[in-house]
Write a protein that holds these residues in place. Structure first.
Motif, mmCIF file in Angstrom:
data_model
loop_
_atom_site.group_PDB
_atom_site.id
_atom_site.type_symbol
_atom_site.label_atom_id
_atom_site.label_comp_id
_atom_site.label_asym_id
_atom_site.label_seq_id
_atom_site.Cartn_x
_atom_site.Cartn_y
_atom_site.Cartn_z
ATOM 1 N N ALA A 1 0.444 -0.867 -0.164
ATOM 2 C CA ALA A 1 0.345 -0.447 -0.545
ATOM 3 C C ALA A 1 1.002 1.563 -0.107
ATOM 4 O O ALA A 1 0.751 2.195 -0.290
ATOM 5 C CB ALA A 1 -0.748 -0.165 1.192
ATOM 6 N N ALA A 2 1.935 1.071 0.395
ATOM 7 C CA ALA A 2 3.075 2.538 0.924
ATOM 8 C C ALA A 2 3.683 2.530 -0.840
ATOM 9 O O ALA A 2 3.916 4.074 -1.111
ATOM 10 C CB ALA A 2 3.715 1.619 1.816
ATOM 11 N N LEU A 3 3.746 1.663 -1.613
ATOM 12 C CA LEU A 3 4.546 1.460 -3.290
ATOM 13 C C LEU A 3 3.641 1.952 -3.235
ATOM 14 O O LEU A 3 3.532 2.830 -4.897
ATOM 15 C CB LEU A 3 5.320 0.206 -2.851
ATOM 16 C CG LEU A 3 5.948 -0.424 -2.244
ATOM 17 C CD1 LEU A 3 6.593 -1.293 -2.720
ATOM 18 C CD2 LEU A 3 7.178 1.336 -2.844
ATOM 19 N N ALA A 4 2.220 2.143 -3.515
ATOM 20 C CA ALA A 4 1.211 1.847 -3.951
ATOM 21 C C ALA A 4 0.852 3.850 -4.572
ATOM 22 O O ALA A 4 0.491 4.287 -4.926
ATOM 23 C CB ALA A 4 0.184 1.536 -4.103
ATOM 24 N N LEU A 5 1.012 4.009 -3.469
ATOM 25 C CA LEU A 5 1.503 5.839 -2.941
ATOM 26 C C LEU A 5 2.213 6.607 -3.450
ATOM 27 O O LEU A 5 2.110 7.722 -3.917
ATOM 28 C CB LEU A 5 1.243 6.475 -0.820
ATOM 29 C CG LEU A 5 0.082 5.445 -0.037
ATOM 30 C CD1 LEU A 5 0.759 5.985 0.876
ATOM 31 C CD2 LEU A 5 -1.343 5.688 -0.642
ATOM 32 N N VAL A 6 3.514 5.819 -4.020
ATOM 33 C CA VAL A 6 4.491 6.299 -4.742
ATOM 34 C C VAL A 6 3.672 7.308 -5.615
ATOM 35 O O VAL A 6 4.294 8.000 -6.354
ATOM 36 C CB VAL A 6 5.346 5.667 -4.932
ATOM 37 C CG1 VAL A 6 7.012 5.841 -5.701
ATOM 38 C CG2 VAL A 6 6.721 5.424 -3.582
#
Length: 221
Positions: A189-194
């Motif tokens: 999910a954090a990487l999707a925020l990138v």
């Protein structure tokens, strides 16, 4: 002459509305940043910490934009107002690109070390509230930005919508973690925020460089 005076008064009122909506946005960003970062640290959630860090950056941008609007309320020159807008864009753009680097490095580290996150009701409540509040703020900023001819305020409206997208992404991660116990979903999910953070940062830098139509921030959705 009367028509010109009326237009001037209407523009002044619109700028004051811009100040008020920015004050409301800043107040929410303070709450969002504090709750997200503290909850993220407590739950070992990278996506929540990243969400809170983005809120801090938006808080800085909102503060600079508020300064820019207050300059206009006081009747400053167009040149000074434009300079304030560009300064805001540079600060936001560089900070967001640095945040991207942090998210990528921290996410990879968590995936390699199998470091998961916990679920908290506070975090769940925060992201649900953000998913509801930010679209409203986005529409208000874009409408007022169009009325006063401020690309910076319209862009900030788009940033608010990006914040809503980020909230939905974090919310999905929290729900999947709670329902299925997937330890790795927080990092994903954090990487999707990138994507959202990078796009927002690059557009801000292009705006600061004076690139016309460098982003879709100024367009009404």
């Amino acid at each position: 002459m009367k028509l010109r005076r009326r237009v001037s008064v209407e523009n002044s009122l619109s700028v004051k509305k811009g100040v008020n909506i920015e004050l409301l946005s800043i107040a929410w960003m303070v709450i969002e940043a504090v709750v997200a970062i503290l909850s993220g640290i407590a739950a070992h959630s990278l996506s929540l910490v990243a969400f809170g860090a983005d809120s801090v950056i938006e808080l800085i941008a909102g503060g600079v934009l508020l300064w820019r609007l207050q300059i206009e309320v006081r009747g400053a020159s167009h040149t000074r107002v434009e300079r304030a807008e560009k300064r805001s864009s540079w600060v936001v753009g560089i900070a967001l690109i640095l945040l991207c680097a942090y998210i990528v490095i921290a996410s990879i580290d968590k995936l390699l070390t199998h470091h998961g996150a916990e679920t908290t009701y506070v975090a769940l409540g925060l992201v649900i509230a953000s998913a509801i509040i930010m679209p409203y703020l986005s529409r208000a900023k874009k409408r007022i930005g169009t009325q006063i001819g401020s690309k910076a305020l319209r862009a900030d409206g788009s940033c608010s919508m990006v914040c809503a997208y980020m909230a939905w992404t974090v919310l999905a991660g929290v729900l999947f973690r709670a329902l299925f116990g997937w330890w790795w979903v927080d990092s994903i999910a954090a990487l999707a925020l990138v994507y959202f953070v990078w796009k927002e940062g690059w557009e801000a830098i292009q705006e600061a460089r004076g690139k016309e139509d460098a982003c879709g921030c100024g367009h009404e959705n």
